[in-house]
Scaffold this motif. Sequence first.
Motif, short mmCIF file in Angstrom:
data_model
loop_
_atom_site.label_atom_id
_atom_site.label_comp_id
_atom_site.label_asym_id
_atom_site.label_seq_id
_atom_site.Cartn_x
_atom_site.Cartn_y
_atom_site.Cartn_z
N CYS A 1 -45.10 53.33 53.14
CA CYS A 1 -45.84 53.69 51.93
C CYS A 1 -45.72 52.60 50.86
CB CYS A 1 -45.35 55.03 51.38
SG CYS A 1 -45.90 56.46 52.36
N ALA A 2 -44.55 51.97 50.77
CA ALA A 2 -44.40 50.86 49.82
C ALA A 2 -45.41 49.76 50.11
CB ALA A 2 -42.98 50.31 49.88
N GLY B 1 -46.46 58.82 48.16
CA GLY B 1 -45.27 58.47 48.92
C GLY B 1 -44.82 59.65 49.77
N ASN C 1 -41.17 57.66 55.09
CA ASN C 1 -42.18 56.61 55.20
C ASN C 1 -42.03 55.62 54.05
OD1 ASN C 1 -44.86 57.24 57.19
ND2 ASN C 1 -43.47 58.95 56.82
N GLU C 2 -40.80 55.42 53.59
CA GLU C 2 -40.59 54.64 52.37
C GLU C 2 -41.16 53.22 52.49
OE1 GLU C 2 -36.34 55.26 52.45
OE2 GLU C 2 -36.95 57.31 52.87
N THR D 1 -35.53 55.81 56.83
CA THR D 1 -35.11 56.00 55.45
C THR D 1 -34.07 54.97 55.08
OG1 THR D 1 -34.47 57.64 53.78
CG2 THR D 1 -33.24 57.68 55.86
N LEU D 2 -33.98 54.64 53.82
CA LEU D 2 -33.28 53.46 53.34
C LEU D 2 -31.84 53.35 53.82
CD1 LEU D 2 -33.30 50.92 51.61
CD2 LEU D 2 -32.77 52.36 49.63
#
Length: 279
Positions: A152-153, A144, A148-149, A95-96
């Motif tokens: 998925c991006a 999304g 899995n940001e 995650t970011l």
Amino acid sequence: MSSKVVLITGTSSGIGLAAAVAAARAGFTTVATLRDPRRADALRKAAEQAGVELDIRPLDVTDAASVADCVAGILADHGRLDAVVNNAGAGHVGTLENESVDKVREVMEVNFFGVVQVAKAALPHLRATGGRLVTVTSVGGVIGQPFNEAYCAAKFAVEGFMESLAPVAASTGVSVSVVEPGAVASEFVANVGVDRETAVAGAGAYAPALGAYLERTQAMFASAAQTSAEAAETIIEALTAERPAFRLQTSPAARGFVAAKLADLDGTAVQALTSAWIA
């Protein structure tokens, strides 16, 4: 069919391996590629057991020279290229706030720019044969998913790129399709390299949500995943159908999942669905 040549990327295991064997069974001259030739033992064994021949070659989709050399070699040895299956990719969980932007770029490089690079190199030759460009994306390219940001991006980017390219390519006789697997029992998940205990311990404020997500995901892959061979059947459909659809899911579960997004105009249903995964 024996004269038709297909290039498949990422064939060392999983869907790519199964697709290479299935394509050879279907009568294609199959060029099965993988980044590390030392990992080809399982591929060779599967081909031997199936009684088919594969042309196994190295290909790193993130290396422009490797892509150019591979395509040139196929043309030199086989004289044509009728289809490409972009399958190579890598999973990623994160995650970011807890990872670097460089890591996000790395995920995009493999899963998006690698696909673009192979497609660009192949398109002139697919035009010459009225060929097909098939890309394995994911239901994660439509919905999304938590943690899995970056992955998925990249898959969303592939879907948007190919959806935009499809009518342009069709105007020159090239068919473009995307194949969307859901959960598949393959080495793909293992290759993500997430140790649940270590990941949760290092997740800080996101630890409870990550723990719930990993528990749900592991249970789903253990109980509801389809086999790589089953997923590969849809790739063969995209290669052989008279008029393949642009978007094909590999299972009823994947179709239901994608349908939920395509019918969700304001995003409420999808957010409710995925929020429940980390509750």
